[in-house]
Write a protein that holds these residues in place. Structure first.
Motif, mmCIF file in Angstrom:
data_model
loop_
_atom_site.group_PDB
_atom_site.id
_atom_site.type_symbol
_atom_site.label_atom_id
_atom_site.label_comp_id
_atom_site.label_asym_id
_atom_site.label_seq_id
_atom_site.Cartn_x
_atom_site.Cartn_y
_atom_site.Cartn_z
ATOM 1 N N GLY A 1 0.799 -1.217 0.000
ATOM 2 C CA GLY A 1 0.000 0.000 0.000
ATOM 3 C C GLY A 1 0.834 1.270 0.000
ATOM 4 N N LEU A 2 2.162 1.131 -0.033
ATOM 5 C CA LEU A 2 3.033 2.309 -0.034
ATOM 6 C C LEU A 2 2.947 3.023 -1.380
ATOM 7 C CD1 LEU A 2 6.142 0.874 1.839
ATOM 8 C CD2 LEU A 2 4.412 2.469 2.712
ATOM 9 N N PRO A 3 3.103 4.357 -1.377
ATOM 10 C CA PRO A 3 2.966 5.117 -2.625
ATOM 11 C C PRO A 3 4.117 4.832 -3.594
ATOM 12 C CG PRO A 3 3.668 6.563 -0.837
ATOM 13 C CD PRO A 3 3.405 5.221 -0.230
ATOM 14 N N ARG A 4 3.765 4.826 -4.858
ATOM 15 C CA ARG A 4 4.772 4.656 -5.904
ATOM 16 C C ARG A 4 4.327 5.381 -7.166
ATOM 17 N NH1 ARG A 4 4.083 -1.610 -7.993
ATOM 18 N NH2 ARG A 4 1.889 -1.379 -8.465
ATOM 19 N N ARG A 5 5.310 5.820 -7.911
ATOM 20 C CA ARG A 5 5.084 6.510 -9.193
ATOM 21 C C ARG A 5 5.863 5.735 -10.249
ATOM 22 N NH1 ARG A 5 6.975 11.805 -8.326
ATOM 23 N NH2 ARG A 5 4.890 12.227 -7.524
ATOM 24 N N THR A 6 5.144 5.204 -11.235
ATOM 25 C CA THR A 6 5.764 4.404 -12.290
ATOM 26 C C THR A 6 5.662 5.140 -13.612
ATOM 27 O OG1 THR A 6 5.135 2.371 -11.131
ATOM 28 C CG2 THR A 6 5.784 2.166 -13.433
ATOM 29 N N THR A 7 6.801 5.309 -14.268
ATOM 30 C CA THR A 7 6.847 5.896 -15.601
ATOM 31 C C THR A 7 6.956 4.753 -16.603
ATOM 32 O OG1 THR A 7 7.957 7.856 -14.734
ATOM 33 C CG2 THR A 7 8.040 7.525 -17.122
ATOM 34 N N PHE A 8 6.008 4.691 -17.523
ATOM 35 C CA PHE A 8 5.970 3.639 -18.542
ATOM 36 C C PHE A 8 6.648 4.136 -19.816
ATOM 37 C CE2 PHE A 8 2.843 2.229 -15.612
ATOM 38 C CZ PHE A 8 2.729 0.858 -15.773
ATOM 39 N N PHE A 9 7.454 3.256 -20.403
ATOM 40 C CA PHE A 9 8.183 3.575 -21.626
ATOM 41 C C PHE A 9 7.912 2.530 -22.694
ATOM 42 C CE2 PHE A 9 10.706 5.773 -18.458
ATOM 43 C CZ PHE A 9 11.025 6.957 -19.089
ATOM 44 N N LEU A 10 8.011 2.962 -23.949
ATOM 45 C CA LEU A 10 8.023 2.072 -25.103
ATOM 46 C C LEU A 10 9.467 1.902 -25.514
ATOM 47 C CD1 LEU A 10 6.739 0.533 -27.495
ATOM 48 C CD2 LEU A 10 6.557 2.740 -28.675
ATOM 49 N N LEU A 11 9.915 0.652 -25.635
ATOM 50 C CA LEU A 11 11.272 0.344 -26.083
ATOM 51 C C LEU A 11 11.188 -0.609 -27.263
ATOM 52 C CD1 LEU A 11 11.517 0.938 -22.872
ATOM 53 C CD2 LEU A 11 13.722 -0.158 -23.102
ATOM 54 N N HIS A 12 12.218 -0.605 -28.095
ATOM 55 C CA HIS A 12 12.321 -1.571 -29.189
ATOM 56 C C HIS A 12 13.413 -2.567 -28.873
ATOM 57 C CE1 HIS A 12 10.256 1.024 -32.506
ATOM 58 N NE2 HIS A 12 9.404 0.447 -31.698
ATOM 59 N N ALA A 13 13.120 -3.841 -29.116
ATOM 60 C CA ALA A 13 14.076 -4.924 -28.931
ATOM 61 C C ALA A 13 14.778 -5.199 -30.251
ATOM 62 C CB ALA A 13 13.361 -6.185 -28.467
ATOM 63 N N PRO A 14 15.990 -5.726 -30.203
ATOM 64 C CA PRO A 14 16.653 -6.114 -31.447
ATOM 65 C C PRO A 14 15.883 -7.239 -32.139
ATOM 66 C CG PRO A 14 18.085 -6.517 -29.527
ATOM 67 C CD PRO A 14 16.785 -5.971 -29.024
ATOM 68 N N ALA A 15 15.830 -7.195 -33.450
ATOM 69 C CA ALA A 15 15.088 -8.199 -34.222
ATOM 70 C C ALA A 15 15.639 -9.601 -33.997
ATOM 71 C CB ALA A 15 15.131 -7.841 -35.709
ATOM 72 N N GLU A 16 16.922 -9.709 -33.680
ATOM 73 C CA GLU A 16 17.538 -11.027 -33.507
ATOM 74 C C GLU A 16 17.357 -11.607 -32.102
ATOM 75 O OE1 GLU A 16 20.626 -7.892 -32.649
ATOM 76 O OE2 GLU A 16 19.189 -8.219 -34.253
ATOM 77 N N ALA A 17 16.618 -10.936 -31.239
ATOM 78 C CA ALA A 17 16.361 -11.467 -29.897
ATOM 79 C C ALA A 17 15.659 -12.820 -30.032
ATOM 80 C CB ALA A 17 15.502 -10.495 -29.095
ATOM 81 N N PRO A 18 15.996 -13.786 -29.170
ATOM 82 C CA PRO A 18 15.360 -15.109 -29.264
ATOM 83 C C PRO A 18 13.870 -15.052 -28.936
ATOM 84 C CG PRO A 18 16.692 -14.960 -27.279
ATOM 85 C CD PRO A 18 16.928 -13.686 -28.053
ATOM 86 N N ASP A 19 13.155 -16.108 -29.303
ATOM 87 C CA ASP A 19 11.720 -16.170 -29.023
ATOM 88 C C ASP A 19 11.447 -16.407 -27.545
ATOM 89 O OD1 ASP A 19 11.096 -15.782 -31.701
ATOM 90 O OD2 ASP A 19 11.012 -17.929 -32.119
ATOM 91 N N SER A 20 12.265 -17.265 -26.902
ATOM 92 C CA SER A 20 12.099 -17.552 -25.478
ATOM 93 C C SER A 20 13.425 -18.031 -24.899
ATOM 94 C CB SER A 20 10.999 -18.602 -25.254
ATOM 95 O OG SER A 20 11.362 -19.825 -25.850
ATOM 96 N N TRP A 21 13.622 -17.802 -23.577
ATOM 97 C CA TRP A 21 14.866 -18.177 -22.907
ATOM 98 C C TRP A 21 14.687 -18.042 -21.398
ATOM 99 C CZ3 TRP A 21 13.666 -13.674 -25.195
ATOM 100 C CH2 TRP A 21 13.858 -12.497 -24.490
ATOM 101 N N LEU A 22 15.596 -18.654 -20.660
ATOM 102 C CA LEU A 22 15.657 -18.478 -19.210
ATOM 103 C C LEU A 22 16.772 -17.488 -18.917
ATOM 104 C CD1 LEU A 22 15.326 -22.129 -17.853
ATOM 105 C CD2 LEU A 22 13.585 -20.334 -17.861
ATOM 106 N N HIS A 23 16.515 -16.576 -17.980
ATOM 107 C CA HIS A 23 17.512 -15.549 -17.637
ATOM 108 C C HIS A 23 17.644 -15.453 -16.129
ATOM 109 C CE1 HIS A 23 19.872 -11.895 -17.958
ATOM 110 N NE2 HIS A 23 19.101 -11.379 -17.013
ATOM 111 N N GLN A 24 18.881 -15.516 -15.638
ATOM 112 C CA GLN A 24 19.117 -15.287 -14.214
ATOM 113 C C GLN A 24 19.337 -13.796 -14.025
ATOM 114 O OE1 GLN A 24 21.976 -17.749 -12.256
ATOM 115 N NE2 GLN A 24 21.427 -16.952 -10.264
ATOM 116 N N VAL A 25 18.542 -13.196 -13.139
ATOM 117 C CA VAL A 25 18.555 -11.755 -12.939
ATOM 118 C C VAL A 25 19.863 -11.330 -12.287
ATOM 119 C CG1 VAL A 25 17.382 -9.803 -11.837
ATOM 120 C CG2 VAL A 25 16.053 -11.730 -12.724
ATOM 121 N N GLY A 26 20.445 -10.280 -12.867
ATOM 122 C CA GLY A 26 21.669 -9.707 -12.324
ATOM 123 C C GLY A 26 21.360 -8.425 -11.569
#
Length: 159
Positions: A81-106
């Motif tokens: 319930g704490l206040p937050r302000r989120t700014t939404f952006f549109l980004l473009h991904a590279p066309a060669e990005a894979p369709d699906s994958w597993l990623h460990q967050v850094g």
């Protein structure tokens, strides 16, 4: 004393191909978290655009390019319930990005070490994203909106 507003970003990362696709992910082993887009906190002194690119890379491994700012949403955290302000952006991904994958967050944030199952999904979406994250998808392009009743962002403003 009013708690400080947590400043955040959220990224609609679009891969263009035969049809536009949105980058989403699920927490491996935590289905209750729901399907999400890259999002997270803005570091002190960090421009929001840079935060959107950083969060996308940390959470998915994708290096995306900011196209534009879409909206700013004032909405409390769904659990605390704490206040937050989120700014939404549109980004473009590279066309060669894979369709699906597993990623460990850094990075150094709270998600560091988690494994996310990332994928590109066709637009429009089949259903809503976690925490109403799809609320501003139509700002990127009305044809990309989620079918069904729209999420009602609280105290939101377009920018």
């Amino acid at each position: 004393m009013t708690p400080p507003i947590r400043l955040r970003v959220a990224a609609y990362v679009i891969r263009r191909g035969r049809a536009p696709e949105l980058l989403v992910f699920d927490h491996a082993g935590m289905p209750e978290a729901g399907t999400q887009i890259p999002a997270g906190g803005i570091r002190p002194g960090e421009p929001p655009e840079r935060a959107a690119v950083r969060e996308t890379a940390e959470e998915t491994g994708v290096t995306a390019t900011v196209v534009r700012r879409l909206a700013v949403e004032e909405k409390p955290h769904p659990d605390t319930g704490l206040p937050r302000r989120t700014t939404f952006f549109l980004l473009h991904a590279p066309a060669e990005a894979p369709d699906s994958w597993l990623h460990q967050v850094g990075g150094e944030d709270g998600d560091a070490g988690f494994t996310f199952a990332c994928r590109f999904v066709p637009l429009p979406l089949d259903g809503p994203l976690a925490d109403g994250q799809d609320a501003w998808l139509a700002s990127a392009d009305p044809a990309r909106a989620t079918p069904g009743p729209p999420s009602a962002p609280a105290a939101a403003k377009c920018s």
